[in-house]
Scaffold this motif. Structure first.
Motif, PDB file in Angstrom:
ATOM      1  N   LYS A 228       0.860  -1.188   0.000  1.00 43.12           N
ATOM      2  CA  LYS A 228       0.000   0.000   0.000  1.00 43.12           C
ATOM      3  C   LYS A 228       0.896   1.237   0.000  1.00 43.12           C
ATOM      4  O   LYS A 228       2.004   1.216   0.542  1.00 43.12           O
ATOM      5  CB  LYS A 228      -0.866   0.011   1.257  1.00 43.12           C
ATOM      6  CG  LYS A 228      -1.829  -1.153   1.337  1.00 43.12           C
ATOM      7  CD  LYS A 228      -3.077  -0.860   0.560  1.00 43.12           C
ATOM      8  CE  LYS A 228      -4.072  -1.991   0.756  1.00 43.12           C
ATOM      9  NZ  LYS A 228      -5.163  -1.916  -0.191  1.00 43.12           N
ATOM     10  N   ASP A 305      -2.811   4.999  -1.973  1.00 35.77           N
ATOM     11  CA  ASP A 305      -3.880   4.350  -1.209  1.00 35.77           C
ATOM     12  C   ASP A 305      -4.382   5.224  -0.075  1.00 35.77           C
ATOM     13  O   ASP A 305      -5.539   5.142   0.323  1.00 35.77           O
ATOM     14  CB  ASP A 305      -3.388   3.016  -0.639  1.00 35.77           C
ATOM     15  CG  ASP A 305      -3.061   2.028  -1.737  1.00 35.77           C
ATOM     16  OD1 ASP A 305      -4.013   1.550  -2.374  1.00 35.77           O
ATOM     17  OD2 ASP A 305      -1.874   1.786  -1.999  1.00 35.77           O
ATOM     18  N   LEU A 364      -5.342   1.061   6.682  1.00 36.11           N
ATOM     19  CA  LEU A 364      -4.678  -0.081   6.061  1.00 36.11           C
ATOM     20  C   LEU A 364      -5.357  -1.393   6.444  1.00 36.11           C
ATOM     21  O   LEU A 364      -5.393  -2.331   5.659  1.00 36.11           O
ATOM     22  CB  LEU A 364      -3.203  -0.139   6.483  1.00 36.11           C
ATOM     23  CG  LEU A 364      -2.290   0.966   5.957  1.00 36.11           C
ATOM     24  CD1 LEU A 364      -0.923   0.899   6.643  1.00 36.11           C
ATOM     25  CD2 LEU A 364      -2.120   0.864   4.442  1.00 36.11           C
TER      26      LEU A 364
END
Lengths: 401, 403
Positions: A228, A305, A364
């Protein structure tokens, strides 16, 4: 109605968010029926369409002989330049660099000299000056033409550095005092203008920025890394809080190895930040891109992200809006003006890196959070168009013109 | 007893959740103390001081003066009892003295004010059992009337509640109002086990709990006289009045300077002396009249396998709740007291309420700055809890000797 605008940047001459904001506002004003002439220090691409003209101040012919009236006027307004320096000028134009180099103040004064000439030649109803660099130009144009002026405060000296530059502060205050109305990009900035520059509150009006909501052609980019990506995008300066981003990155990376941090942009703290990241042993997971131009910004956002803007002091901050537009969940500091128009983004105190790390970790690991934030903040974004801003600006124009 | 006699039941709810401390993600795996004891203790003590203790004292005084003419009920959650035991034993003792008068019925609930009644009868039953034990332990009573979190109700739930030994459920008057039925009666529903339903009168309840101190309310100021006149104004067939409110309505929501305590005193005093109205506990009210059968279900909520919009308003809440109840299987037959305690405490509906926009605006005991904060913190805690469950299960698995 015809608007004479002064700005330091305008596409394609871009160095920061100011050009983006000016461009968006001009598009909005054109769409609601205004004619705009936009003066910047220097450009090789002087555009001209029926409703818009980009004028390079470096191309304006200055008079061989100045009338006594203007000499007095210029002397009063910009006493820092010796009269003979423009009275006995050999050249018939002044060539600006249009950058932010050491002779910035000199160029600021010269823009005012040129503005007094432009105000004679160009037809307009109102003057609109963006940020302190062009306030003197606005003042001169107003003096020469007798037309009303608004100054548009995108940032103040208090946002830019810890040490206030007195000359800059004075010019800002002069501009705000001379203006018929002062527009600020957030209530945060409005408060600064009222309290630190002592401008009467009824003269200061907040007009929020917008974001250009037009689908960009999707760049040919494939995600190469499965990690990410958490992105900081902006100038690497004190104001933007880059060190807090690094500290939060360190905390997240201790727990989570499948994530990378990118600091995109350049600025006076860049080298210091590279050292800081290296000294914390983050080098393999922390990346610097340098200054990103045009399409590269879009590309960066598309591969992002999580977008983080930990600004210490941010009058507005347009990039989070662009990130939201690119469907990226956004974390911003509570100390940013843009948080006033984004009730549904994630907000942290810039200094609270524990909390910032927590929120990054949450995004996340708990997928629904990102979905929620994206969904709700996209809805917030719908009303933040430049047309909407232009209508607000138009009301202010009409109240004084 | 005359046929025109009306039974008035007042139910005081007492609940405190174990609010979580700021739990960073780097605490996951390192710290299994989830609760902000300092803040919980501070809140409990201040709420007790301004609300619980003075309210109980007024009720005690009234009972001492009027004896059996004062009957009331209390629904105290297990988490509130645990907090009193831990932070403020004198508050628990004051409730115990009130219980000792014999004039108070204690109502059954889930221990932590859990929302599991919507998803899992197994965990729900465990929660109810825990609460029952707590009430028995502290007040020497076995509850017969049930009050469910959020008034959630379904056929299956009614059957479970009956099997758990309850005779009646207090639910909302919503459906009765919608169907144009008498809201001041006792009901039963033939499609479920012989449970009776008492309907919480939302109008008369909210007049006290929400509107009492609202100066822009047309009935402000609300006096005991006025409230009594409303009760007297009910039709002869309107006989059962059930009024429930959070105990914090007295002294916290409406501060003592609004006159809320005098209101309570005079209201009880008038009712104690009135010939046609009797203060009753829910069980007494239930004995007084035959229930009416009804074809409609007493509550608009029908219950479903997945908890959705009926209970929650956003995806954060649903996701957090889903993550919680997915752990039910992992808990399995683990015999670890602390894990079971945490399991119960983490079920409190409050945790999910803090994740809603409403919870953010109208709950001043909410420790979070935003619904997102509430979600993140809860999920971090839940992640740690889930790790502990896994480890405990592994430990159990490895301890089984191989044959």
């Amino acid at each position: 109605m015809k608007v004479l605008m002064f700005g330091w940047e305008y596409p394609p001459e871009i160095s920061g968010g100011l050009a983006t904001a000016c461009h968006g506002l001009v598009q909005g004003l054109i769409n609601v029926g205004y004619d705009v002439k936009f003066v910047i220090p220097n450009t090789t691409k002087e555009l001209k369409t029926p409703q818009f003209q980009l004028i390079s101040a470096s191309h304006i012919k200055l008079p061989k002989k100045w009338s006594a009236k203007y000499v007095t006027l210029l002397n009063q307004a910009i006493y820092q330049i010796r009269p003979n320096s423009f009275q006995n000028m050999k050249m018939d134009t002044y060539t600006f660099s249009g950058t932010y180099q050491e002779n910035l103040l000199e160029e600021v004064y010269w823009l005012a000299v040129v503005a007094s000439q432009i105000a004679l030649e160009v037809e307009f109803d109102i003057i609109h000056a963006h940020d302190w660099l062009t306030y003197l130009a606005g003042i001169l144009a107003k003096e020469v033409s007798g037309k009303p002026m608004v100054v548009h405060v995108h940032a103040t000296e208090f946002d830019r550095s810890k040490n206030i530059n007195k000359q800059v502060f004075q010019i800002e205050q002069l501009g705000m005092q001379a203006a018929d109305k002062v527009m600020t990009v957030s209530n945060l900035t409005r408060k600064t203008v009222i309290h630190n520059y002592h401008i009467p509150s009824q003269k200061v009006i907040t007009v929020y920025n917008g974001v250009i909501q037009k689908e960009q052609p999707s760049p040919l980019y494939k995600k190469l890394l499965k990690d990410k990506i958490v992105t900081f995008l902006g100038r690497i300066t004190y104001q933007k809080g880059p060190e807090y981003f690094i500290e939060a990155a360190e905390k997240v990376l201790k727990k989570n190895k499948n994530v990378r941090f990118v600091m995109a942009g350049s600025g006076d703290l860049m080298n210091e930040m590279i050292l800081k990241a290296a000294s914390k042993g983050l080098a393999t997971k922390f990346h610097f891109t340098g200054f990103l131009k045009g399409n590269a910004v879009q590309r960066m956002l598309k591969m992002t992200d999580i977008f983080v803007m930990p600004s210490v002091s941010e009058p507005f901050g347009i990039t989070p809006l662009e990130a939201i537009y690119n469907h990226v969940p956004v974390i911003i500091s509570k100390q940013s003006g843009v948080s006033e128009v984004l009730p549904h983004v994630l907000k942290v105190d810039y200094w609270d890196t524990d909390n910032l790390a927590d929120v990054i970790h949450g995004l996340l690991n708990y997928k629904i959070l990102g979905e929620m934030v994206k969904g709700s903040s996209s809805r917030d974004l719908k009303t933040l168009t430049w047309e909407h801003t232009a209508i607000g600006v138009s009301h202010i124009y009409k109240s004084i013109a | 007893m005359k046929t025109t006699t009306k039974h008035i039941s007042f139910l005081f709810e007492v609940h405190q959740p174990f609010r979580l401390k700021k739990y960073h993600f780097f605490d996951i795996g390192n710290d299994n103390n989830y609760y902000d004891h300092e803040n919980n203790a501070r809140l409990l003590l201040s709420i007790a001081e301004e609300s619980y203790l003075p309210t109980v004292q007024i009720l005690m005084d009234l009972i001492n003066t009027y004896g059996n003419s004062i009957k009331i009920s209390f629904a105290i959650s297990g988490t509130a009892l645990d907090q009193m035991q831990r932070y403020a034993p004198h508050v628990l003792e004051s409730f115990q003295r009130l219980a000792a008068t014999g004039n108070v019925e204690f109502i059954g609930q889930t221990n932590s004010r859990s929302l599991f009644s919507a998803t899992s009868m197994n965990s729900f039953s465990m929660e109810v059992g825990l609460h029952k034990k707590a009430i028995e332990k502290h007040f020497r009573q076995i509850p017969s009337t049930f009050l469910n979190t959020g008034f959630i109700l379904s056929e299956q739930l009614c059957n479970t509640i009956f099997e758990l030994g309850f005779k009646a459920i207090i639910t909302t008057d919503e459906a009765a109002v919608v169907h144009g039925k008498n809201q001041y009666a006792i009901y039963k529903n033939n499609s479920v086990k012989p449970l009776k339903f008492l309907l919480r009168n939302s109008s008369l309840s909210n007049d006290i709990s929400f509107r009492f101190s609202q100066k822009d309310w047309s009935e402000w100021p609300l006096t005991a006289d006025k409230y009594i006149s409303w009760l007297k104004g009910l039709q002869p067939k309107e006989k059962i009045v059930t009024i429930t409110m959070d105990c914090t309505s007295f002294g916290s929501t409406h501060k003592s300077n609004t006159g809320i305590f005098s209101f309570l005193k005079f209201l009880m005093h008038y009712l104690a002396e009135d010939k046609e109205m009797i203060l009753s506990t829910p069980q007494e009210a239930l004995e007084s009249h035959q229930p009416r059968s009804q074809s409609f279900f007493p509550n608009s909520y029908k219950g479903s396998k997945s908890v959705g919009n009926e209970v929650f308003e956003n995806e954060l809440q649903m996701e957090a709740f889903k993550s919680l109840y997915h752990l039910e299987n992992k808990l399995g037959k683990l015999n670890n007291q602390q894990l079971h305690k945490d399991w119960s405490y983490l079920q409190s509906a409050d945790h999910f309420y803090y994740m809603s926009d409403n919870g953010f605006f109208d709950n001043y005991f909410n420790p979070y700055n935003s619904p997102y904060d509430a979600f993140l913190n809860y999920m971090n805690v839940l992640t740690d809890f889930s790790l502990r469950l896994e480890n405990a299960n592994k430990a159990v698995a490895t301890s089984i000797p191989l044959l």
